[in-house]
Design a protein around this motif. Sequence first.
Motif, PDB file in Angstrom:
ATOM      1  N   ALA A 115       0.841  -1.337   0.027  1.00  0.00           N
ATOM      2  CA  ALA A 115      -0.021  -0.005  -0.052  1.00  0.00           C
ATOM      3  C   ALA A 115       0.875   1.280  -0.027  1.00  0.00           C
ATOM      4  N   ASN A 116       1.890   1.103   0.701  1.00  0.00           N
ATOM      5  CA  ASN A 116       2.845   2.364   0.970  1.00  0.00           C
ATOM      6  C   ASN A 116       3.580   2.553  -0.623  1.00  0.00           C
ATOM      7  N   ALA A 117       3.712   1.510  -1.376  1.00  0.00           N
ATOM      8  CA  ALA A 117       4.545   1.677  -2.773  1.00  0.00           C
ATOM      9  C   ALA A 117       3.305   2.124  -3.675  1.00  0.00           C
ATOM     10  N   ARG A 118       2.147   2.251  -3.106  1.00  0.00           N
ATOM     11  CA  ARG A 118       0.605   2.424  -4.082  1.00  0.00           C
ATOM     12  C   ARG A 118       0.742   1.559  -5.052  1.00  0.00           C
ATOM     13  N   HIS A 119       0.702   0.281  -4.439  1.00  0.00           N
ATOM     14  CA  HIS A 119       0.367  -1.096  -5.252  1.00  0.00           C
ATOM     15  C   HIS A 119      -1.072  -1.434  -4.796  1.00  0.00           C
ATOM     16  N   PHE A 120      -1.947  -1.414  -5.697  1.00  0.00           N
ATOM     17  CA  PHE A 120      -3.281  -1.719  -5.235  1.00  0.00           C
ATOM     18  C   PHE A 120      -3.929  -2.465  -6.146  1.00  0.00           C
ATOM     19  N   PRO A 121      -4.847  -3.385  -6.027  1.00  0.00           N
ATOM     20  CA  PRO A 121      -4.927  -3.687  -4.578  1.00  0.00           C
ATOM     21  C   PRO A 121      -3.911  -4.565  -3.936  1.00  0.00           C
ATOM     22  N   ALA A 122      -3.784  -3.971  -2.441  1.00  0.00           N
ATOM     23  CA  ALA A 122      -2.485  -4.405  -1.836  1.00  0.00           C
ATOM     24  C   ALA A 122      -2.750  -6.019  -1.314  1.00  0.00           C
ATOM     25  N   ILE A 123      -3.169  -6.627  -1.992  1.00  0.00           N
ATOM     26  CA  ILE A 123      -3.275  -8.128  -1.472  1.00  0.00           C
ATOM     27  C   ILE A 123      -2.210  -9.086  -1.496  1.00  0.00           C
ATOM     28  N   SER A 124      -1.332  -9.207  -0.533  1.00  0.00           N
ATOM     29  CA  SER A 124      -0.149  -9.947  -0.432  1.00  0.00           C
ATOM     30  C   SER A 124      -0.311 -11.341  -1.043  1.00  0.00           C
ATOM     31  N   TRP A 125       0.747 -11.547  -1.866  1.00  0.00           N
ATOM     32  CA  TRP A 125       0.549 -13.165  -2.356  1.00  0.00           C
ATOM     33  C   TRP A 125       1.253 -13.927  -1.677  1.00  0.00           C
ATOM     34  N   THR A 126       1.971 -13.604  -0.702  1.00  0.00           N
ATOM     35  CA  THR A 126       2.612 -14.561   0.059  1.00  0.00           C
ATOM     36  C   THR A 126       1.729 -14.746   1.300  1.00  0.00           C
ATOM     37  N   GLU A 127       1.036 -14.076   1.855  1.00  0.00           N
ATOM     38  CA  GLU A 127       0.062 -14.409   3.123  1.00  0.00           C
ATOM     39  C   GLU A 127      -1.140 -14.914   2.802  1.00  0.00           C
ATOM     40  N   SER A 128      -1.599 -14.377   1.393  1.00  0.00           N
ATOM     41  CA  SER A 128      -3.014 -14.832   1.180  1.00  0.00           C
ATOM     42  C   SER A 128      -3.101 -16.227   0.753  1.00  0.00           C
ATOM     43  N   TYR A 129      -4.414 -16.630   0.863  1.00  0.00           N
ATOM     44  CA  TYR A 129      -4.442 -17.844   0.144  1.00  0.00           C
ATOM     45  C   TYR A 129      -6.213 -18.361   0.009  1.00  0.00           C
ATOM     46  N   SER A 130      -6.576 -19.223  -0.917  1.00  0.00           N
ATOM     47  CA  SER A 130      -7.876 -19.595  -1.078  1.00  0.00           C
ATOM     48  C   SER A 130      -7.996 -21.226  -1.021  1.00  0.00           C
ATOM     49  N   GLU A 131      -8.777 -21.526  -0.243  1.00  0.00           N
ATOM     50  CA  GLU A 131      -8.985 -23.142  -0.294  1.00  0.00           C
ATOM     51  C   GLU A 131     -10.242 -23.411  -1.139  1.00  0.00           C
ATOM     52  N   TYR A 132     -10.749 -22.529  -2.041  1.00  0.00           N
ATOM     53  CA  TYR A 132     -11.778 -22.698  -3.086  1.00  0.00           C
ATOM     54  C   TYR A 132     -11.026 -22.910  -4.377  1.00  0.00           C
ATOM     55  N   ALA A 133      -9.891 -22.867  -4.479  1.00  0.00           N
ATOM     56  CA  ALA A 133      -9.301 -22.832  -6.031  1.00  0.00           C
ATOM     57  C   ALA A 133      -9.132 -24.312  -6.550  1.00  0.00           C
ATOM     58  N   GLY A 134      -9.206 -25.388  -5.706  1.00  0.00           N
ATOM     59  CA  GLY A 134      -9.192 -26.665  -6.179  1.00  0.00           C
ATOM     60  C   GLY A 134     -10.692 -26.972  -6.606  1.00  0.00           C
ATOM     61  N   GLU A 135     -11.692 -26.358  -6.029  1.00  0.00           N
ATOM     62  CA  GLU A 135     -13.162 -26.638  -6.143  1.00  0.00           C
ATOM     63  C   GLU A 135     -13.582 -25.848  -7.517  1.00  0.00           C
ATOM     64  N   VAL A 136     -13.017 -24.822  -7.711  1.00  0.00           N
ATOM     65  CA  VAL A 136     -13.578 -24.014  -8.933  1.00  0.00           C
ATOM     66  C   VAL A 136     -12.663 -24.015  -9.964  1.00  0.00           C
ATOM     67  N   GLU A 137     -11.748 -24.734  -9.967  1.00  0.00           N
ATOM     68  CA  GLU A 137     -10.670 -24.941 -11.071  1.00  0.00           C
ATOM     69  C   GLU A 137     -11.282 -25.491 -12.295  1.00  0.00           C
ATOM     70  N   PRO A 138     -12.230 -26.747 -12.066  1.00  0.00           N
ATOM     71  CA  PRO A 138     -12.772 -27.226 -13.520  1.00  0.00           C
ATOM     72  C   PRO A 138     -13.693 -26.142 -14.236  1.00  0.00           C
ATOM     73  N   TRP A 139     -14.554 -25.120 -13.379  1.00  0.00           N
ATOM     74  CA  TRP A 139     -15.351 -24.182 -13.881  1.00  0.00           C
ATOM     75  C   TRP A 139     -14.300 -23.142 -14.743  1.00  0.00           C
ATOM     76  N   PHE A 140     -13.393 -22.629 -14.275  1.00  0.00           N
ATOM     77  CA  PHE A 140     -12.288 -21.759 -14.811  1.00  0.00           C
ATOM     78  C   PHE A 140     -11.766 -22.378 -16.093  1.00  0.00           C
ATOM     79  N   GLU A 141     -11.437 -23.950 -15.993  1.00  0.00           N
ATOM     80  CA  GLU A 141     -11.056 -24.433 -17.056  1.00  0.00           C
ATOM     81  C   GLU A 141     -11.950 -24.704 -18.311  1.00  0.00           C
TER      82      GLU A 141
END
Length: 592
Positions: free
Chosen positions: A420-446
Motif C-alpha cells: 500500500a505504501n508503494a501505491r500497489h493496489f489492490p495491496a493483497i499480499s501474494w505470500t500471506e493470502s490463500y484460497s481453499e476454493y481454488a481446487g473446487e472452482v478449477e474445473p469451472w475456470f478450465e
Amino acid sequence: MTAESRVISVNGPVVRAFGTRNMAMRELVRVGDLGLLGEIVRMEGEEALVQMYEDTQGLRVGEPVKGTGGPLSVLLGPGLAGSIIDGIGRPLSALLKEEGAFITRGVSVPQLDLSRSWEIRAEVSAGDVVTPGNLLATVRESPLLDHRILVPFDVSGEVEYIVPSGFAKGSDIVARVRGPMGRDQEIRMTASWPVRMPRPYAERLLPDEPLVTGQRVIDGLFPIAKGGVAAIPGGFGTGKTVTQHQLAKWSDASVVVYIGCGERGNEMTQVLEEFPSLEDPRTGRPLMERTILIANTSNMPVAAREASIYTGITIAEYYRDMGYDVALMADSTSRWAEALREISGRLEEIPAEEGFPAYLPTRLAEFYERAGRVVTIGGEHGSISIIGAVSPPGGDFTEPVTRHTKRFIRCFWALDRPLANARHFPAISWTESYSEYAGEVEPWFEAHVDASWGRLRDEARAILAEDEKIRQIIRLVGEDVLPNDQRLVDLTASLLRNGYLQQGAFGPDSFCPPEKGFAILNLILTFHRTAEKLVTAGCPLSLIRNMGELVELIHAREIPAERTDATADLGRRIGETLSRIGSERIAPEGRG
C-alpha cells in the motif's frame, strides 16, 4: 410484559428493568417516555437487562418499559432493493422525511412503504396446490430485479385466491391458501422475519462455481466461490474499503448487500454518494437497483452496530431464497466485535483475550455459517457469499478477531502495508493470502475461461514465491551477483506485479474479465518460459531485458477486453523478438 415494568438503572447502552416476569428473552422493548428501542439480552427473576439501540442520554430511573411482543425483526418485501437503511432496518429516506437531518430518539417509521403500488404478475391460479417455497407472484421491483413472492415455510394447501396481474400495494393480500385442516391462511406481499434466526433451506451444495469479481489478483490467484466466505484484513489505509467497493460494484452477484458497520462517517458518506451514481457493468442501469445499503457509522449506538450484521444477513437470505446469488460485504467485522466487547463489559461478563467476550468465536461462526450455496425450500439454487473486512489494530493479524475469523473462512486476502505504501493496489499480499476454493472452482475456470487455468495459477505463484527469496538476496548483496536464471525470475515477477496483479480502482482497468486477465497472465508466463530457454542456452539477459515489447506487456491491462486481436498481436511480436534474439546470439556460436 406487565404494566408496572420500570427502569431501575442505566449503564450506557445497557438498561436494567424491574417487573418484567412476563417478558421473553430477545424480545424487542420500548424504554422510557421517548419509547427508545432495546432488546432483552438477560433475564434474572423479576429483572431483565436490555441492550439499547438508541442513545440513553437523559433516560431516568422509574421510566416505563413496554414490550412489543416479538423479537428484533426486519420487514421483507418489495422496496428493499435500492434502499438505504440503518442497523435496525429503518429506511434513512423515511427518517429524513419524518425528522429532517437530525433524527429524534424514539422515532418510529415504517420499514417499507406499504402504500406504494407495484406491478405484479400472478404465477399460479386458484385451485392450484402449493407447498412451502413455491412461487406465487412476481413483482417488478426494479429494472434489474424481479421480486419473487414465495409461499411461506409454514404454509401449504390449495390456492383459494390469487391477486390478479396488474398493480397491487405492499399491504395487499397476494394469495389465500386453504390449509390441510381447512384453515385459510393469508399471504401478503411483505412479511417480517427475526434477524437472529437463520432462514431454512433444503440442502447445502458444494461451492464449485466462482464468484467472478473482475479483480485479477482474486480471480487469478485467490478465487472465492459463490456461497463462499472471505476475509480482508489490513491496517488503516491499506485499502479494505476500496477493495470491498470494487467487489460490490463488479462481482457477478445478482444482489449486493453492503453493511457499513461502525465505519467512519466520511467513508460511509462516500459510499452513499458514490453507489447511486454507479452503473451496472452488465446492463448499464444504476447499480443501486440491485443493491441494499445498511449504514451504521461509528458514532451510532453500539448495540445497533451489533444488530446491523444480522439485519444484513437476513435480507441476503431473503433474496437467496428467491434463487439469487447474493454478495454481502461487511465493513468491518472488527467494529462489530468491538461493539460486542463494549456491551459485554457493561453486562459485567468475564472478559477473554484483549477484553473481547468469551463467545466471540461463537458469534463469528454463527454469522459466517449463514453463507453458502443451497437448494432452497422451493427447489431453486441460491447463494450468499460473505466478504468481511477486518481491521486489526496496527495491522497485527494475530489479534483475536483476525485469528478467530481465520477459523471460519476459506479465503484470506491479506492486505500488505508495504504494498500500500508503494501505491500497489489492490495491496493483497501474494505470500500471506490463500484460497481453499481454488481446487473446487478449477474445473469451472478450465471449462469457461482457460483450459490451463490451474497450471498458469501454480506457475505464477511459484515464480512470485521464488522471487520473494531472491529479493531478500538482492537487498543484502545486490542484483549483480545473481545468476541470469534468478535475475530472469525477478524480471518476470516484476512483470506479474506491475502488469497483472496491480489494478486501479478507477478508469477502464477497474474491471477485468477473467478471459482478459488470463490472456495477460499467459503472455507473461509464455515470455518467461521462452526467455528461460534462451538464458539456459547462454543468451545475455540484458538483451531480453531491453526488449521494447516488455513495456507494452506491462501496459497490456489497458487494452480493451474486446480487443483480443491486440493481445494476440502483442504475444506474436514478443515471440518474434525472442526468436530473433536467440538466432542472433546463440545460432552463430553453435555453428562455430
